[in-house]
Design a protein around this motif. Structure first.
Motif, mmCIF file in Angstrom:
data_model
loop_
_atom_site.group_PDB
_atom_site.id
_atom_site.type_symbol
_atom_site.label_atom_id
_atom_site.label_comp_id
_atom_site.label_asym_id
_atom_site.label_seq_id
_atom_site.Cartn_x
_atom_site.Cartn_y
_atom_site.Cartn_z
ATOM 1 N N THR A 54 0.809 -1.202 0.000
ATOM 2 C CA THR A 54 0.000 0.000 0.000
ATOM 3 C C THR A 54 0.858 1.275 0.000
ATOM 4 N N GLN A 55 0.486 2.188 -0.880
ATOM 5 C CA GLN A 55 1.195 3.470 -1.042
ATOM 6 C C GLN A 55 2.660 3.302 -1.406
ATOM 7 N N TRP A 56 2.964 2.305 -2.235
ATOM 8 C CA TRP A 56 4.373 2.061 -2.597
ATOM 9 C C TRP A 56 5.028 3.279 -3.242
ATOM 10 N N GLU A 57 4.228 4.147 -3.837
ATOM 11 C CA GLU A 57 4.812 5.318 -4.525
ATOM 12 C C GLU A 57 5.248 6.408 -3.553
ATOM 13 N N ASN A 58 4.851 6.281 -2.298
ATOM 14 C CA ASN A 58 5.123 7.334 -1.319
ATOM 15 C C ASN A 58 6.547 7.190 -0.755
ATOM 16 N N GLN A 59 7.487 7.906 -1.338
ATOM 17 C CA GLN A 59 8.881 7.752 -0.908
ATOM 18 C C GLN A 59 9.193 8.530 0.370
ATOM 19 N N SER A 60 8.288 9.366 0.834
ATOM 20 C CA SER A 60 8.497 9.958 2.164
ATOM 21 C C SER A 60 8.334 8.857 3.202
ATOM 22 N N LYS A 61 7.514 7.876 2.859
ATOM 23 C CA LYS A 61 7.294 6.768 3.784
ATOM 24 C C LYS A 61 8.358 5.684 3.616
ATOM 25 N N TYR A 62 8.659 5.301 2.359
ATOM 26 C CA TYR A 62 9.535 4.144 2.124
ATOM 27 C C TYR A 62 10.982 4.490 1.785
ATOM 28 N N GLN A 63 11.237 5.742 1.418
ATOM 29 C CA GLN A 63 12.612 6.186 1.118
ATOM 30 C C GLN A 63 13.292 5.359 0.030
ATOM 31 N N GLY A 64 12.543 5.022 -1.019
ATOM 32 C CA GLY A 64 13.141 4.254 -2.117
ATOM 33 C C GLY A 64 13.668 5.165 -3.223
ATOM 34 N N GLY A 65 14.485 4.615 -4.101
ATOM 35 C CA GLY A 65 14.974 5.340 -5.285
ATOM 36 C C GLY A 65 16.134 6.268 -4.985
#
Ligand code: SF4
Ligand code: SF4
Length: 503
Positions: A54-65
């Motif tokens: 869920t919300q994989w695009e939210n990089q504030s949450k997951y810090q990916g990329g």
């Protein structure tokens, strides 16, 4: 020029019917195993929606990329770079948790047959496939399937945050509800964050086809790749203690077969082919502002008919069969020649090598008074009167560059208007010519796009030379392809696109 080859795919979203056959084919083949129950290497999301996890695009949450620092001109992993990981190897707080995916479950089917004789009908309760205990099902990998247009699910789509309050309200209006499907697999990126983040050097990009793999012998289960992949397409197997990901069905490719997801696709939305690209242009393709990213990624891809490119390819051990395949590649046509296929979230800066042709639905059947109407004069609305704001589509497919996605829509509409004028005599010649002119497209081009979109044979959609790893590898100077940025200490761990020999 440093010519490399990449097996790449295009997904034509107008043709996806959201049947999930691709997902099931992949599941049956690769992840129907203990520890992999929750993994979906291929999944199909409904947009607007929050997706899986869920919300994989939210990089504030997951810090990916990756992150680009305009002042220093450097890019670094958003989560933590080389030094950060070495000094904090046990610290990985941005991993998705089980709740972000879902608890995989099955049912106590046995109860249906073996329950004691009682007055009530026996039931098969859901039980967790991890703990074996009963669970209350609260989420699943496609929990919001087909419901994403509804406020309950769509409201949490991070791409909607970029819209104005008024646009959001209108979009979530029941009368305007709109959704489309987004199938996702690993993008087999040219600048893969997963590989750069791996402290064990277990992730590599194959020289002969650009497929990104995790060496199961070398993986130590640090899960830095899970955090670093902004698409959340590496997964941790709790049974083996290793990370896993989509392997683009390389054993099938090496025996001349299409990947399982491709082969089973009901809508025939998938196209697979080879593209040649210039590895020297990689830094220039990621160290630019967001609005330039798609353009620069297009520049990375080389014209396989250009004699200089052919010579460069041969010098790097790329054989005639591969060059011929690159010349016939449907991916090259859609991405570079016609420029209607776009990378998903280019702003993550991993240079994804899976491209999407956006669906026409946002600009269809919506009249100038802002009402949904299928029987109107014109099936296509003006772009100012879309059902789904261009800003939303730009957030997904052009790193926020609205004029660029509008260009793509102009082309897609011109093809449809041109073909409708041929088939149903709906438009005046003036209108057709105006649409083609607006899209900067010739009638021949419109016909060619229509043909590859609507009438392709399997051989048109799947263009790959026969190959075997052993023979390809023997003549290939690239043992594994590594990122030149990392060689300069900007990024990960010895993952470099520069040939090992001679450097
Ligand atoms: Fe790695 Fe890119 Fe695949 Fe993510 S999508 S696992 S970063 S290659
Ligand atoms: Fe879409 Fe094809 Fe998958 Fe069906 S099988 S959901 S049409 S990508």
């Amino acid at each position: 020029m440093n010519v490399r080859r990449q097996v790449s795919m295009v997904f034509h979203l107008d043709k996806c019917i959201g049947c999930h056959t691709c997902t099931v084919a992949c599941k049956n083949l690769w992840t129907d195993r203990k520890g992999a129950e929750y993994m979906w290497w291929n999944n199909v999301e409904t947009k607007p929606g929050t997706g899986y996890p869920t919300q994989w695009e939210n990089q504030s949450k997951y810090q990916g990329g990756w992150e680009y620092n305009r002042k220093t001109g450097r890019i670094t992993l958003k989560h933590q770079g080389k030094l950060g990981t070495l000094t904090n190897i046990f610290y990985n707080p941005n991993l998705p948790e089980m709740d972000d995916y879902y608890t995989p479950w099955t049912y106590q089917y046995r109860e249906l047959f073996e329950a004691a004789k009682i007055d009530d009908q026996p039931t098969a309760r859901p039980i967790s496939m991890v703990t074996g205990e009963p669970v209350d099902i609260e989420a699943g990998p496609n929990w919001d399937d087909d419901l994403s247009g509804s406020p309950l699910y769509a409201a949490n789509d991070i791409n909607l945050y970029k819209l104005t309050e008024e646009q959001r309200e209108k979009l979530l209006d029941v009368e305007r509800m709109v959704f489309f499907y987004l199938p996702r697999i690993c993008n087999h990126c040219v600048n893969p964050a997963c590989a750069a983040a791996c402290p064990s050097g277990a992730i590599y990009k194959r020289g002969e086809d650009g497929i990104v793999l995790i060496d199961q012998e070398k993986c130590r289960g640090w899960r830095m790749c899970v955090t670093a992949c902004p698409y959340k397409k590496t997964f941790y197997n709790w049974n083996t203690g290793k990370s896993e990901k989509c392997i683009l069905c390389f054993p099938r490719l090496e025996s001349g077969q299409a990947p399982a997801c491709f082969h089973s696709c009901v809508g025939r939305i998938r196209y697979l082919g080879v593209v040649l690209y210039d590895a020297e242009k990689i830094p220039g393709a990621v160290k630019v502002d967001n609005w330039e990213l798609v353009e620069k990624q297009r520049e990375l891809i080389l014209d396989p008919h250009d004699p200089e490119v052919i010579a460069g390819a041969k010098a790097n051990g790329i054989g005639d069969e591969w060059i011929k395949a690159a010349q016939k590649s449907p991916v090259y046509k859609f991405v570079k020649e016609w420029q209607i296929a776009l990378p998903l979230h280019a702003e993550f800066r991993t240079l994804p090598m899976l491209f999407y042709i956006p669906p026409l639905l946002p600009v269809m059947a919506f009249n100038k008074n802002g009402q949904y109407e299928t029987a109107g004069e014109d099936i296509f609305a003006d772009m100012e009167h879309y059902r789904l704001p261009m800003r939303y589509m730009a957030s997904l497919f052009s790193a926020g560059n609205v004029p660029l996605i509008e260009d793509v829509y102009r082309k897609l509409m011109a093809v449809r208007i041109f073909m409708r004028s041929q088939e149903v005599d709906e438009y005046s010649d003036d209108k057709v010519q105006a649409a083609l002119k607006r899209a900067n497209m010739t009638a021949e081009e419109a016909e060619a796009i229509h043909k590859l979109t609507s009438l392709p044979t399997f051989e048109d959609r799947f263009v790959l030379p026969p190959y075997q790893r052993e023979s390809e590898h023997a003549g290939n100077p690239f043992e594994s392809m590594l990122d030149p940025l990392s060689r300069r200490g900007e990024t990960g761990f010895g993952f470099s696109l520069v040939p090992k020999r001679g450097l």
